[in-house]
Design a protein around this motif. Structure first.
Motif, short mmCIF file in Angstrom:
data_model
loop_
_atom_site.label_atom_id
_atom_site.label_comp_id
_atom_site.label_asym_id
_atom_site.label_seq_id
_atom_site.Cartn_x
_atom_site.Cartn_y
_atom_site.Cartn_z
N SER A 71 47.12 81.39 -24.48
CA SER A 71 46.03 81.17 -25.42
C SER A 71 45.71 79.69 -25.55
CB SER A 71 46.39 81.75 -26.79
OG SER A 71 47.52 81.09 -27.33
N GLU A 72 44.42 79.42 -25.54
CA GLU A 72 43.86 78.08 -25.74
C GLU A 72 44.34 77.03 -24.73
OE1 GLU A 72 44.04 76.93 -29.86
OE2 GLU A 72 43.16 78.82 -30.51
N ALA A 73 44.85 77.46 -23.60
CA ALA A 73 45.39 76.53 -22.60
C ALA A 73 44.41 75.43 -22.21
CB ALA A 73 45.84 77.29 -21.35
N PHE A 74 43.14 75.78 -22.01
CA PHE A 74 42.11 74.82 -21.61
C PHE A 74 40.94 74.81 -22.60
CE2 PHE A 74 44.43 75.84 -17.76
CZ PHE A 74 44.63 74.58 -17.20
N ARG A 75 41.17 75.25 -23.81
CA ARG A 75 40.10 75.32 -24.81
C ARG A 75 39.44 73.95 -24.99
NH1 ARG A 75 39.94 78.73 -30.18
NH2 ARG A 75 37.83 78.19 -30.79
N ASN A 76 38.12 73.97 -25.01
CA ASN A 76 37.30 72.76 -25.23
C ASN A 76 37.53 71.66 -24.19
OD1 ASN A 76 35.97 73.85 -27.47
ND2 ASN A 76 37.65 73.26 -28.81
N CYS A 77 37.86 72.05 -22.98
CA CYS A 77 37.89 71.09 -21.87
C CYS A 77 36.45 71.06 -21.33
CB CYS A 77 38.89 71.52 -20.80
SG CYS A 77 40.61 71.39 -21.33
N SER A 78 35.62 70.32 -22.00
CA SER A 78 34.18 70.38 -21.80
C SER A 78 33.70 69.91 -20.44
CB SER A 78 33.46 69.61 -22.90
OG SER A 78 33.92 68.28 -22.96
N SER A 79 34.51 69.19 -19.67
CA SER A 79 34.11 68.73 -18.33
C SER A 79 34.63 69.62 -17.21
CB SER A 79 34.60 67.30 -18.10
OG SER A 79 34.00 66.42 -19.03
N LEU A 80 35.48 70.60 -17.52
CA LEU A 80 36.04 71.50 -16.51
C LEU A 80 34.92 72.34 -15.92
CD1 LEU A 80 38.77 72.38 -15.27
CD2 LEU A 80 38.84 74.18 -17.00
N SER A 81 34.67 72.19 -14.60
CA SER A 81 33.50 72.84 -14.01
C SER A 81 33.80 74.12 -13.23
CB SER A 81 32.74 71.86 -13.11
OG SER A 81 33.56 71.39 -12.08
N SER A 82 35.02 74.27 -12.71
CA SER A 82 35.36 75.53 -12.04
C SER A 82 36.88 75.71 -12.09
CB SER A 82 34.87 75.56 -10.59
OG SER A 82 35.60 74.67 -9.80
N ILE A 83 37.27 76.96 -12.01
CA ILE A 83 38.71 77.25 -12.05
C ILE A 83 38.99 78.39 -11.08
CG2 ILE A 83 38.56 78.85 -14.02
CD1 ILE A 83 41.35 76.29 -13.59
N THR A 84 39.99 78.20 -10.27
CA THR A 84 40.48 79.26 -9.40
C THR A 84 41.85 79.64 -9.94
OG1 THR A 84 39.26 78.48 -7.48
CG2 THR A 84 41.14 79.94 -7.06
N ILE A 85 41.98 80.85 -10.35
CA ILE A 85 43.22 81.32 -10.95
C ILE A 85 44.13 81.79 -9.81
CG2 ILE A 85 44.18 83.06 -12.50
CD1 ILE A 85 41.27 82.73 -13.89
N PRO A 86 45.35 81.27 -9.76
CA PRO A 86 46.24 81.63 -8.64
C PRO A 86 46.67 83.09 -8.68
CG PRO A 86 47.40 80.21 -10.21
CD PRO A 86 45.97 80.30 -10.66
N SER A 87 47.07 83.62 -7.54
CA SER A 87 47.45 85.03 -7.42
C SER A 87 48.76 85.35 -8.13
CB SER A 87 47.54 85.43 -5.95
OG SER A 87 48.54 84.65 -5.32
N THR A 88 49.42 84.35 -8.69
CA THR A 88 50.64 84.57 -9.46
C THR A 88 50.36 84.92 -10.91
OG1 THR A 88 50.72 82.18 -9.81
CG2 THR A 88 52.07 83.07 -8.01
N VAL A 89 49.13 84.72 -11.37
CA VAL A 89 48.77 84.95 -12.78
C VAL A 89 48.53 86.43 -13.04
CG1 VAL A 89 46.98 84.53 -14.53
CG2 VAL A 89 47.82 82.64 -13.13
N SER A 90 49.18 86.95 -14.09
CA SER A 90 48.97 88.35 -14.48
C SER A 90 48.16 88.48 -15.76
CB SER A 90 50.31 89.07 -14.64
OG SER A 90 51.07 88.47 -15.68
N SER A 91 48.10 87.41 -16.58
CA SER A 91 47.35 87.51 -17.82
C SER A 91 46.69 86.19 -18.19
CB SER A 91 48.26 87.96 -18.96
OG SER A 91 49.25 86.98 -19.23
N ILE A 92 45.55 86.32 -18.88
CA ILE A 92 44.80 85.17 -19.38
C ILE A 92 44.69 85.37 -20.89
CG2 ILE A 92 42.64 83.88 -19.31
CD1 ILE A 92 42.26 85.00 -16.43
N GLY A 93 45.20 84.42 -21.65
CA GLY A 93 45.28 84.54 -23.10
C GLY A 93 43.97 84.32 -23.83
#
Length: 185
Positions: free
Chosen positions: A105-127
Motif C-alpha cells: 500500500s502507498e508504495a509509490f503514492r504521489n510520485c508525480s513524475s513516475l511515467s511508466s512502470i513494469t511490474i516484475p513477474s515475481t509480484v503477486s499483489s499490488i496494495g
C-alpha cells in the motif's frame, strides 16, 4: 538516621543499531533490511549487502518524500518493500523493481513524475493506493503472476492511457488499454 539512595538506570531496549553502508544508505543491525536513506538522490541503486549479509527488504517509508531521487534500481536480492517506501518522491521518473513479491500500500503514492512502470513477474499483489496520484503515469504492465490488485491502486493517475496484462493472467485482462477482471467487468 539512615539515608537510602536509589539509583534508577534507564535504557531504551527498543533502540537498534544501524549499519552505515555509504552513499547515505543504512541497514538494520542484522543487515537484512534497508532502514534509512539520507543520500544526495539522483539515480540510485540500492545496496545488496551489509557486513556480508544479503539485504532482502526495504522498511516502511525509507525514501518517503525524498524529492531528489530521479530513478531507483532495486536489485534482485530484495523480496519485499514496506508500505509507502517511495511515497511522495515527486522527482522519481522510473523504478526497476527487481524481484519483489508484492507492491505494498502507498508504495509509490504521489510520485508525480513516475511515467511508466513494469511490474516484475515475481509480484503477486499490488496494495491499495500503491500508485495513487502518480499524475505522469501513462502505462502499466501487469504480469501473469499478479492475482490481487487492491482498491485505489491506480486512482488519480490522470494521464494513464494504457494497461497491458499478460495473456496468462488468470485474474485480470486488458481490453483496449483498460484494466478489467478476467470476466471483463
Amino acid at each position: 538516621c539512615s539515608v537510602f539512595i536509589f539509583v534508577w538506570v534507564l535504557s531504551n531496549t527498543n533502540s537498534k543499531a544501524e549499519i552505515s553502508l555509504g552513499d547515505g544508505f543504512y541497514a538494520s543491525d542484522d543487515g537484512t533490511t534497508l532502514i534509512r536513506y539520507d543520500g544526495a538522490g539522483g539515480a540510485i541503486t540500492l545496496p545488496t549487502t551489509a557486513n556480508g549479509t544479503t539485504i532482502t527488504s526495504i522498511a516502511d517509508g525509507v525514501f518517503m518524500n525524498n524529492t531528489a531521487i530521479t530513478s531507483v534500481t532495486i536489485p534482485s536480492s530484495y523480496r519485499s518493500m514496506g508500505s509507502a517506501a517511495f511515497s511522495g518522491c515527486t522527482a522519481l521518473q522510473s523504478a526497476s523493481l527487481g524481484s519483489v513479491t508484492s507492491i505494498p500500500s502507498e508504495a509509490f503514492r504521489n510520485c508525480s513524475s513516475l511515467s511508466s512502470i513494469t511490474i516484475p513477474s515475481t509480484v503477486s499483489s499490488i496494495g491499495g493506493n500503491a500508485f495513487n496520484g502518480c499524475a505522469s503515469l501513462r502505462s502499466a504492465t501487469i504480469p501473469s503472476s499478479v492475482s490481487s490488485i487492491a482498491s485505489g491502486a491506480f486512482d488519480n493517475c490522470r494521464n494513464m492511457t494504457s494497461f497491458s496484462v499478460d495473456g496468462g493472467n488468470g485474474n485480470y485482462s486488458s481490453i483496449n488499454g483498460c484494466l478489467y477482471n478476467k470476466a471483463g467487468t
